[in-house]
Design a protein around this motif. Structure first.
Motif, short mmCIF file in Angstrom:
data_model
loop_
_atom_site.label_atom_id
_atom_site.label_comp_id
_atom_site.label_asym_id
_atom_site.label_seq_id
_atom_site.Cartn_x
_atom_site.Cartn_y
_atom_site.Cartn_z
N THR A 237 3.92 6.62 -5.81
CA THR A 237 3.55 5.60 -6.78
C THR A 237 4.82 4.86 -7.18
O THR A 237 5.94 5.29 -6.83
CB THR A 237 2.93 6.21 -8.05
OG1 THR A 237 3.91 7.07 -8.66
CG2 THR A 237 1.67 7.01 -7.73
N SER B 140 -9.55 7.32 1.15
CA SER B 140 -9.16 5.98 1.61
C SER B 140 -7.67 5.72 1.47
O SER B 140 -7.18 4.66 1.85
CB SER B 140 -9.93 4.91 0.84
OG SER B 140 -9.60 4.96 -0.54
N ARG B 141 -6.92 6.69 0.92
CA ARG B 141 -5.50 6.47 0.69
C ARG B 141 -4.67 6.81 1.94
O ARG B 141 -5.11 7.58 2.79
CB ARG B 141 -5.02 7.30 -0.51
CG ARG B 141 -5.69 6.89 -1.81
CD ARG B 141 -5.07 7.58 -3.00
NE ARG B 141 -5.75 7.24 -4.24
CZ ARG B 141 -5.50 6.16 -4.96
NH1 ARG B 141 -4.57 5.30 -4.55
NH2 ARG B 141 -6.16 5.92 -6.07
N ASN C 113 -2.26 11.37 -5.79
CA ASN C 113 -3.39 10.45 -5.83
C ASN C 113 -4.40 10.82 -4.75
O ASN C 113 -4.43 10.22 -3.68
CB ASN C 113 -2.93 9.00 -5.60
CG ASN C 113 -2.23 8.40 -6.80
OD1 ASN C 113 -2.64 8.62 -7.93
ND2 ASN C 113 -1.17 7.66 -6.55
N PRO D 62 0.80 -1.23 0.00
CA PRO D 62 0.00 0.00 0.00
C PRO D 62 0.83 1.28 0.00
O PRO D 62 0.32 2.34 -0.37
CB PRO D 62 -0.82 -0.12 1.29
CG PRO D 62 -0.93 -1.59 1.54
CD PRO D 62 0.40 -2.13 1.12
N GLN E 220 0.97 1.52 -3.77
CA GLN E 220 -0.25 1.28 -4.54
C GLN E 220 -1.47 2.01 -4.01
O GLN E 220 -2.49 2.08 -4.70
CB GLN E 220 -0.54 -0.23 -4.58
CG GLN E 220 0.52 -1.02 -5.33
CD GLN E 220 0.21 -2.50 -5.39
OE1 GLN E 220 -0.39 -3.06 -4.47
NE2 GLN E 220 0.62 -3.14 -6.47
N ASN E 221 -1.37 2.56 -2.79
CA ASN E 221 -2.55 3.23 -2.23
C ASN E 221 -2.16 4.46 -1.41
O ASN E 221 -2.78 4.78 -0.41
CB ASN E 221 -3.36 2.26 -1.36
CG ASN E 221 -4.73 2.80 -1.03
OD1 ASN E 221 -5.41 3.39 -1.87
ND2 ASN E 221 -5.16 2.64 0.23
N SER E 222 -1.13 5.15 -1.86
CA SER E 222 -0.67 6.35 -1.16
C SER E 222 -1.09 7.61 -1.92
O SER E 222 -1.17 7.60 -3.15
CB SER E 222 0.85 6.34 -1.02
OG SER E 222 1.33 7.60 -0.58
N ARG E 223 -1.34 8.66 -1.18
CA ARG E 223 -1.63 9.95 -1.81
C ARG E 223 -0.39 10.56 -2.45
O ARG E 223 -0.48 11.37 -3.36
CB ARG E 223 -2.17 10.94 -0.77
CG ARG E 223 -3.51 10.58 -0.17
CD ARG E 223 -3.97 11.63 0.85
NE ARG E 223 -5.25 11.27 1.43
CZ ARG E 223 -5.38 10.50 2.51
NH1 ARG E 223 -4.30 10.04 3.12
NH2 ARG E 223 -6.58 10.20 2.98
#
Length: 286
Positions: free
Chosen positions: A226, A277-278, A273, A217, A220-223
């Motif tokens: 990437t 939810s990030r 991003n 994460p 793949q799921n950070s503000r």
């Protein structure tokens, strides 16, 4: 030639916040879900504690420290970390490093020269790297309680004065994400370049290299991060990605130091991003 020096910043907080102590004989009593929950909660509380200390908020710091103790403190967190990386759960990340080194014939039977490796944040001296005599491993951790692991903060380890004191491989597995501040993460990555030796001692195209493991994460799921941003950041330090692999939980990568880094690009904390939810994981170079 190594990457040019960047302006040094005072580290916002000690790296001792976040890394677990090492338990010689942890009891495997936690379920996988409980292990993940304890690690995530402890990580969150440690970041909050680091911020409170940085802001001089002693009341909040005391409250957070009490919360950490209520969930078992570093001892429980340590047990969860080691249990999560136990062979029984397939959590020894160094197995992937060994697989890549064998795949590229970096380590092969019959080679007479050992490769020098620095393992930062070593939890156990009995991982996959210890089961080959082709690696000469130096293990360090902030809170070692095992004689085969040197107690040391990597950020305070003396810079090698010659190639003989440098390493062919550095392992930074599930360490960077425990550093509380984004600037300190960037400084840690930059500092690794000073410990790797670029020489013709070994004719192996993969060396010298940095083995980096992060929770998936984080990329793949950070503000703020990437895969592409990490690659650009590492390139600015003189690294080139040679291997990468994702699982549902982890992001593995192997980076060769080419010595052609450029100090011009800066990597401030910038949202790329958006999304509620990030997570807020980031790495800053400035």
């Amino acid at each position: 030639m190594a990457a040019k020096k960047r302006k040094k910043h005072a580290r916002p907080t000690s790296l001792s916040y976040g890394r677990p102590l090492f338990a010689q004989k942890p009891k495997a009593t936690l379920s996988s879900d409980a292990t993940r929950h304890l690690i995530r909660t402890h990580h969150t509380l440690q970041k909050q504690l680091a911020k409170a200390i940085k802001d001089g908020d002693t009341a909040s710091a005391a409250t957070i420290e009490a919360q950490i103790e209520q969930q078992g403190g570093l001892k429980s967190y340590q047990q969860a970390s080691i249990e999560g990386q136990s062979p029984r759960r397939g959590g020894d990340t160094s197995k992937q490093l060994i697989d890549w080194l064998k795949e590229t014939k970096t380590i092969i039977s019959g080679r007479k020269v050992q490769l020098k490796m620095l393992e930062i944040g070593a939890l156990s001296p009995f991982n996959a790297c210890s089961r080959t005599d082709l690696l000469d491993v130096t293990r360090i951790d902030l809170h070692s309680q095992h004689p085969k692991i040197e107690q040391q903060d990597f950020m305070k380890r003396p810079i090698p004065s010659s190639d003989d004191d440098k390493f062919d491989i550095i392992s930074l597995s599930l360490v960077l994400n425990f550093v509380p501040e984004a600037i300190a993460r960037g400084e840690m990555l930059e500092r690794t370049t000073e410990f790797l030796r670029i020489s013709t001692r070994l004719d192996i195209s993969l060396l010298p290299c940095l083995f980096l493991v992060l929770p998936a994460p984080c990329l793949q799921n950070s503000r703020y991060m990437t895969e592409e941003r990490l690659e650009a950041l590492m390139s600015s330090l003189g690294y080139s990605c040679k291997k990468a692999k994702y699982t549902s939980k982890l992001a593995y990568s192997l980076w060769k130091l080419t010595g052609t880094g450029d100090s011009a690009p800066l990597f401030p904390k910038a949202e790329i991003n958006p999304g509620k939810s990030r997570n807020n994981f980031s790495i800053v170079l400035c």
